[in-house]
Design a protein around this motif. Structure first.
Motif, mmCIF file in Angstrom:
data_model
loop_
_atom_site.group_PDB
_atom_site.id
_atom_site.type_symbol
_atom_site.label_atom_id
_atom_site.label_comp_id
_atom_site.label_asym_id
_atom_site.label_seq_id
_atom_site.Cartn_x
_atom_site.Cartn_y
_atom_site.Cartn_z
ATOM 1 N N ARG A 479 67.467 53.112 22.286
ATOM 2 C CA ARG A 479 67.323 54.552 22.029
ATOM 3 C C ARG A 479 68.399 55.359 22.747
ATOM 4 N NH1 ARG A 479 61.543 53.279 22.514
ATOM 5 N NH2 ARG A 479 60.514 53.669 20.507
ATOM 6 N N ALA A 480 68.942 54.802 23.843
ATOM 7 C CA ALA A 480 69.978 55.523 24.588
ATOM 8 C C ALA A 480 71.385 55.224 24.089
ATOM 9 C CB ALA A 480 69.888 55.168 26.078
ATOM 10 N N SER A 481 71.511 54.434 23.034
ATOM 11 C CA SER A 481 72.834 54.115 22.510
ATOM 12 C C SER A 481 73.324 55.215 21.580
ATOM 13 C CB SER A 481 72.808 52.774 21.767
ATOM 14 O OG SER A 481 71.914 52.831 20.686
ATOM 15 N N GLY A 482 74.618 55.281 21.450
ATOM 16 C CA GLY A 482 75.222 56.363 20.685
ATOM 17 C C GLY A 482 74.882 56.337 19.213
ATOM 18 N N HIS A 483 74.791 55.151 18.601
ATOM 19 C CA HIS A 483 74.554 55.108 17.154
ATOM 20 C C HIS A 483 73.135 55.545 16.802
ATOM 21 C CE1 HIS A 483 72.861 51.247 18.403
ATOM 22 N NE2 HIS A 483 72.208 51.217 17.263
ATOM 23 N N ALA A 486 73.228 59.273 16.905
ATOM 24 C CA ALA A 486 73.901 59.766 15.703
ATOM 25 C C ALA A 486 72.963 59.739 14.501
ATOM 26 C CB ALA A 486 75.144 58.927 15.426
ATOM 27 N N SER A 487 72.151 58.685 14.391
ATOM 28 C CA SER A 487 71.187 58.606 13.287
ATOM 29 C C SER A 487 70.158 59.721 13.379
ATOM 30 C CB SER A 487 70.488 57.245 13.303
ATOM 31 O OG SER A 487 71.414 56.194 13.097
ATOM 32 N N ILE A 488 69.712 60.008 14.602
ATOM 33 C CA ILE A 488 68.742 61.092 14.782
ATOM 34 C C ILE A 488 69.356 62.435 14.392
ATOM 35 C CG2 ILE A 488 67.375 62.340 16.495
ATOM 36 C CD1 ILE A 488 67.016 59.723 17.980
ATOM 37 N N SER A 489 70.604 62.638 14.782
ATOM 38 C CA SER A 489 71.268 63.901 14.436
ATOM 39 C C SER A 489 71.470 64.055 12.937
ATOM 40 C CB SER A 489 72.618 63.997 15.155
ATOM 41 O OG SER A 489 73.498 62.982 14.687
ATOM 42 N N LEU A 497 64.320 54.628 12.103
ATOM 43 C CA LEU A 497 64.800 54.148 13.399
ATOM 44 C C LEU A 497 64.158 52.815 13.760
ATOM 45 C CD1 LEU A 497 64.777 57.459 15.484
ATOM 46 C CD2 LEU A 497 66.754 56.300 14.494
ATOM 47 N N LEU A 498 62.871 52.692 13.469
ATOM 48 C CA LEU A 498 62.181 51.447 13.792
ATOM 49 C C LEU A 498 62.706 50.286 12.957
ATOM 50 C CD1 LEU A 498 59.809 50.082 15.339
ATOM 51 C CD2 LEU A 498 58.362 50.676 13.388
#
Length: 585
Positions: A479-483, A486-489, A497-498
């Motif tokens: 969850r703390a990774s950049g990709h 980016a998906s959340i944004s 996400l799951l």
């Protein structure tokens, strides 16, 4: 500064949820322990009276006097409230059996078990370093890592702790006289028990680190650091830092649980530890020491969980908080062809043993053939009743493997679900990780009676903790990774996400961990069966073969070699499968 404050504010609800989970888990556990005498189906007064005087036929007047003395007629919740009310004053009650104050007993046993745990932790770290040293050295020099854990690591991880304890006590305690083989009289008394506990745990932790390192060495920063002229030692430390952060939660259920789960080793070396105290109190239904020991184990689990969490955050740094972790890469190391050959050889050997044993009668007793060594008539020898060990090994294979697989599968599913819940389930994981499976087995037996399914349920109730701890750690890093950010944004929802990020990052590592722990499930089930809480004799079962033949280790070592060898083959097969699965992942 603003982002830091907002991150801290967002973390507060998670901390409150984790704290509430610890309180709820601890309260539920203590309540279940308090109900044990009333759920057992036997008169608690009768059990206590027999523990006091071994009187098999007490009179009704004697039983009534014991009930009145202990306040059994008042019910469990009144007793629990009275016990909790005395704790702030330093009063944990008095033992129902001995009549002595409980707190000094538990404090002494806790000190012994904690000292033993620290010694086992040192051994665990040394063995884990040796297991992963080759991969660490090759990866830091840009040489291809071996791609599979060593057979020696699989052998050590599959060693039953109580069997290793008996072997160490016989060789180094009795034959050579280098260390005490019994008792707790000083630092020398800690050496052999620490080895018995730490060597298998170190092989387990080392195997997990060894499997995670190749992926770390394929990340882009490694090539950049090599191009900039960084020394291999510095690159190795940086790769190890990130890898250990993911494996660190496994120390909680693997090492810290030794305080309460080392009952068999404590019995072999006659060590007055906390696990043995809790087991003896549960068998005698001596409630005050059982409650106090359970509370001490729960508090230890919470303290260790907080320490592990702090160490992880220190290793990963602010990137974990601010979402700056790099996207994890899958291992590009292809396992050598020898891994498939090793897996195939182990599978064929196990199949040959099972088929050969299935053609023999496992229940035939021949008192004239007791403890015979291996021969043409009995390839693995005979046990103390003259039964053929190959027959018992073969007939017990399907039952042993299927039950262990079922227990492991249920534990993995429960661990995944609770681990993905994050901080909400963290308290429950910390509390349950230190609880001995034997104590849970006594609770399930009190409700359902002794049976193989009761033992399986007991193992499932505590067996999910390693997978939950690993799932929580890996999902937090993901969850703390950049990709993921980016998906959340971009508007990705929880289901996306799951399915696209969390499960692909977590599931392969958890399944490899489950394969490594498969022999451990067999041994835990065996320990419950040996205490009369699980598989009942004369049913053949691998772990039970180990447990019932362990007293004859010095006189007739072949009685345990067959089942121990089968477990080793199963462990090597599992580790080879984990290495092959890592490539497919």
């Amino acid at each position: 500064m603003t982002s830091t404050k907002s991150a801290g504010a967002a973390a507060r609800p998670h901390r409150w949820a984790a704290g509430a989970g610890r309180v709820v888990a601890g309260t539920t556990l203590l309540t279940a322990v308090t109900l044990l005498p009333w759920l057992s189906g036997t008169d608690p007064a009768l059990t206590v009276l027999r523990a006091r005087s071994a009187d098999q036929d007490p009179t009704p007047a004697q039983l009534a006097a014991v009930r009145e003395q202990l306040g059994l007629d008042e019910g469990p919740f009144t007793h629990l409230a009275r016990w909790l009310g005395g704790l702030p004053r330093g009063d944990a009650g008095t033992s129902w059996v001995s009549g002595e104050p409980v707190l000094p007993q538990v404090a002494s046993a806790f000190a012994v078990s904690t000292t033993l745990m620290l010694g086992a932790l040192v051994v665990t770290l040394v063995v884990a370093a040796l297991v992963s040293a080759r991969t660490l050295r090759l990866g830091s020099r840009q040489e291809p890592p071996p791609g599979r854990p060593g057979t020696g690591a699989a052998f050590l991880a599959a060693l039953p702790k109580f069997l290793l304890a008996a072997l160490l006590a016989t060789v180094f305690g009795v034959w050579l006289g280098w260390f005490p083989s019994s008792g707790w009289a000083g630092p020398a008394s800690m050496v052999l028990p620490a080895l018995a506990l730490g060597v298998p745990s170190g092989a387990m932790i080392g195997g997990l680190v060894d499997q995670s390192l190749p992926a770390a060495f394929t990340e882009p920063w490694v090539r950049t650091w090599h191009a900039c002229g960084f020394r291999p030692g510095r690159i190795a430390l940086r790769a190890l830092r990130g890898t250990v952060a993911g494996v660190l939660p496994q120390f909680l259920p693997t090492v810290v649980a030794l305080v309460g789960g080392a009952v068999a080793v404590e019995k072999v070396f006659n060590i007055p530890g906390l696990g043995r105290l809790a087991l003896d109190a549960a068998i005698a239904q001596d409630l005050p020491p059982l409650q106090t020991a359970t509370l001490a184990l729960a508090l230890l689990g919470v303290a260790a969980g907080l320490l592990v969490q702090a160490l992880r955050h220190a290793l990963l740094g602010p990137a974990l908080r601010d979402g700056g972790l790099a996207a994890p890469r899958r291992s590009a190391v292809r396992p050598p062809r020898s891994t498939r050959w090793v897996a195939g050889l182990c599978a064929l050997t196990l199949l040959a043993l099972v088929v050969a044993g299935s053609l023999r009668d496992p229940l035939h007793v021949d008192t004239a053939a007791r403890l015979l060594p291996p021969s043409a008539a009995h390839p693995l020898g005979t046990d103390a009743l003259g039964r053929d060990l190959l027959a018992r090994l073969g007939h017990g294979a399907l039952r042993t493997a299927s039950l262990a697989l079922a227990v492991t599968a249920v534990s993995v599913v429960a661990g995944l679900l609770l681990g993905l819940a994050g901080r909400v389930a963290a308290g429950l994981t910390e509390v349950m990780s230190t609880l001995p499976a034997v104590l849970v087995g006594l609770l399930t037996t009190a409700v359902a009676g002794p049976s193989v399914w009761g033992a399986a349920a007991a193992v499932c109730l505590v067996g999910w903790t390693p997978y939950a701890a690993q799932t929580a750690a890996l999902s937090e890093q993901e969850r703390a990774s950049g990709h993921v950010l980016a998906s959340i944004s971009c508007g990705a929802g929880p289901t996306h996400l799951l399915r696209r990020h969390l499960l692909p990052a977590v599931l392969p590592a958890v399944l490899r961990n489950a394969l490594l722990r498969l022999p451990t499930a067999v041994l835990v089930l065996a320990s419950l069966g040996f205490l009369g809480l699980g598989e009942q004799p004369p049913t053949p079962e691998w772990g039970r073969l180990l447990a019932e033949n362990q007293p004859y280790l010095e006189l007739a070592p072949w009685t345990v070699l067959g089942s121990a060898g089968a477990l080793v083959l199963l462990s090597v097969l599992a580790m080879s499968g984990a290495a092959l699965g890592r490539r497919k992942a």
